[in-house]
Scaffold this motif. Structure first.
Motif, short mmCIF file in Angstrom:
data_model
loop_
_atom_site.label_atom_id
_atom_site.label_comp_id
_atom_site.label_asym_id
_atom_site.label_seq_id
_atom_site.Cartn_x
_atom_site.Cartn_y
_atom_site.Cartn_z
N GLU A 446 0.74 -1.20 -0.08
CA GLU A 446 0.15 0.03 -0.03
C GLU A 446 0.94 1.23 -0.09
OE1 GLU A 446 -2.74 -0.18 3.39
OE2 GLU A 446 -3.63 -1.81 2.67
N GLN A 449 2.43 1.59 -3.46
CA GLN A 449 1.44 2.25 -4.44
C GLN A 449 1.42 3.75 -3.93
OE1 GLN A 449 0.17 0.83 -7.12
NE2 GLN A 449 1.63 -0.83 -6.51
N GLU A 450 1.14 4.17 -2.80
CA GLU A 450 0.90 5.55 -2.51
C GLU A 450 1.99 6.39 -2.94
OE1 GLU A 450 0.05 8.26 1.35
OE2 GLU A 450 -0.19 6.00 1.82
#
Length: 616
Positions: A446, A449-450
């Motif tokens: 996550e 991806q951020e």
């Protein structure tokens, strides 16, 4: 007796004897102070010089005779001499002045019973108005001339002269309708003239002219080719048989135009060349000009020399017209001065009156000089104010350009910092995070991806900072929009402005913007004053590395040859020269005007305008 003798000499073509006898009458009249005979002798001498085509001398003697006839209140001969002066001006192509003199002549002649001279006055007035494009009033005077011929017929005037006069009027009216584009009416009138009784036998020159004009009208309308060719060839043969050289020139050029229109180029060019050579031989500058224009447009092999000759003869005709106009004005002025001097000498004993008149004249002249100087000062002040306004506007545009330059540099710097600094740091962090061992693999993914999303967003912001600036410099566009939107005139012209959105005005120098603005302003002013247009369009296009300015209207157009040295067109061409551009003007009467200027769209440093297809 001497007048009768001079008249016989004229009828016998003994013009040298005619001039000598008339000059002798003039001297006798001066010695005996016989104003009536002196005026008549001057009028006869004017006739001699007009026949010899020495039109300046003819104009001078008619002017002297006119003054004397007015002095003795002879309305008939005053009107006659003024009418003949008007005819000289018409033949010289000075139509406005000829119209004014013809009106003066008719004022005198309408108080007499000489219907023939009144007819000639109406015919000349109609011809002048035709050349000045006042078709409605021209037709009215032609109809008045026809009514005078009807009256002359009732009074048993010479039938042969009446036939010629009617045929001439039909020919002139046909020319009016042909010029106005009413070809059917023109054809009817030419055919009516050709149908006149024994016109071919008694007046072959006029008959050949009618044939040529009928063929021209049929060609413009789109008539039968064989009939048109036959009419043109018949006219040429008649003119050859009677050795009418100026008519032969006209026929050769008309036949050449016919074959050019029918795509028989070689044949057409050959006829026009023959016409041009004969026009040179008889010193017909007008026909030489027409022939050269056709040759330069259609003869591909010798286009360059013909273009050069055409420009040269056009310039010479313009100079000749201007000199002729000045010459006649000078003759009229000198004639007035002689009369004033004679009047002064005849009243030399009235010193008090003359002195008072001189004082008034001096005061009046002083006042006029004072007014002219004041006007000149006012004009100089307006000129300086205009120059100051231009400098101020240039400074404002220059400051705005400098501000835009600094802003562009700052945006580029921020974009580079975002791209080269923060984006690289995020990329490094994301890469290290991916290599980091972690038990919470979902949470790690996550975060990766951020960081990818943040990296993409920053790249987008960096790109947009540079891209959006291309379309921010809309101040010049607003200036033009305001200028066009404010236009109003008595013809209710609708103005439309269109500016290509891909033109980057920040790369165009302030000086160039000012010249573009002034060109548009000058063109709009001309449209408001003269065009009588329903619609006018101002278009600015980006064409490669250049900017194209087009200004179009659907107005009445104008004669480029006559307007070539006008102040407005000179200013436009001068500004185009400063822009290092090319200027093209296309205008025809009743077909509107198209002005196109193409110039390099670069800034002061020579940077070219970026294409919309290039990357940022």
């Amino acid at each position: 007796m001497l007048f009768k003798a001079s008249g016989l000499y004229y009828e016998l073509d003994r013009y040298d004897k005619y001039l000598a006898t008339t000059t002798k009458i003039q001297q006798l009249a001066i010695e005996s102070r016989d104003t009536a005979h002196l005026a008549k002798s001057l009028y006869f001498i004017g006739d001699y010089y007009e026949r010899e085509l020495q039109i300046d001398s003819a104009f001078k003697y008619y002017s002297k005779a006119e003054r004397l006839y007015k002095k003795i209140d002879d309305a008939l001969n005053s009107g006659r001499t003024i009418l003949y002066k008007a005819g000289i001006l018409y033949d010289a192509g000075i139509f406005t002045e000829s119209e004014m003199l013809t009106a003066q002549a008719l004022e005198f002649l309408n108080t007499t019973e000489n219907e023939r001279l009144v007819y000639e006055g109406y015919n000349l007035m109609a011809l002048n108005l035709k050349e000045l494009n006042d078709y409605k009033n021209s037709l009215r005077y032609f109809n008045l001339a026809l009514k005078k011929l009807d009256l002359l017929e009732q009074k048993k005037y010479n039938p042969t002269k009446l036939i010629k006069s009617r045929a001439s009027i039909y020919n002139n009216m046909g020319g009016l309708y042909e010029k106005a584009g009413s070809y059917n009416e023109a054809i009817k009138l030419y055919e009516r003239g050709l149908a006149s009784e024994r016109i071919k036998e008694s007046h072959p020159r006029l008959y050949a002219m009618l044939l040529n004009h009928l063929a021209s009208a049929l060609l413009k309308k789109g008539g039968n080719d064989e009939k048109i060719e036959a009419l043109l060839l018949e006219s040429l043969e008649i003119r050859k048989d009677h050795k009418i050289e100026e008519g032969i020139v006209s026929s050769k050029i008309s036949i050449g135009e016919f074959y050019l229109q029918k795509k028989q180029t070689c044949k057409g060019i050959e006829y026009i060349r023959q016409g041009y050579e004969l026009a040179k031989k008889i010193n017909s500058s007008y026909d030489s000009k027409n022939a050269l224009k056709l040759l330069s447009e259609n003869d591909g092999t010798d286009k360059g020399p013909y273009d050069s000759l055409y420009m040269k003869i056009t310039d010479s005709l313009y100079t000749l017209e201007r000199n002729t106009r000045n010459k006649f004005a000078r003759i009229a002025y000198e004639t007035n001065q002689v009369e004033k001097k004679n009047a002064f000498l005849s009243r030399r004993n009235r010193n008090i009156t003359v002195g008072a008149a001189c004082i008034i004249l001096i005061l009046g002249t002083s006042f006029i000089i004072y007014r002219l100087r004041s006007k000149n000062k006012e004009l100089l002040f307006i000129k300086k104010q205009k120059e100051s306004n231009e400098k101020i506007y240039q400074l404002i545009l220059g400051q705005r350009s400098e501000t835009d330059r600094v802003r562009l540099e700052e945006r580029n710097r921020i974009a580079m910092e975002l791209h080269d600094g923060i984006v690289n740091r995020i990329f490094t962090t994301r890469f290290n995070l991916m290599l980091l061992q972690s038990e919470q693999s979902n949470r790690k993914e996550e975060l990766v991806q951020e960081l990818i999303a943040a990296e993409t967003e920053i790249r987008k912001v960096s790109h947009d900072l540079q891209h959006n600036l291309l379309f921010e410099d809309d101040s010049f566009q607003k200036t033009l929009t305001t200028l066009v939107a404010a236009q109003q005139n008595e013809f209710s012209t609708v103005f439309d402005l269109s500016i290509d959105k891909y033109i980057d005005w920040s790369l165009v120098s302030s000086e160039k913007k000012i010249h573009v603005y002034r060109i548009i302003q000058e063109a709009i002013q001309n449209i408001n004053k003269y065009a009588r247009a329903k619609k006018a369009e101002i278009i600015l296009l980006k064409t490669g590395n250049k900017i194209t300015l087009r200004i179009l209207d659907d107005g009445i157009g104008f004669n480029l040859d006559k307007a070539r040295n006008g102040i407005g067109l000179k200013n436009i061409r001068q500004r185009t020269h400063v822009l290092k551009g090319e200027c093209t003007i296309d205008s025809k009467n009743e077909h509107g005007t198209r002005l196109e200027i193409v110039f390099q769209g670069t800034g002061p440093n020579g940077n070219r305008i970026a294409s919309d297809s290039e990357g940022l």
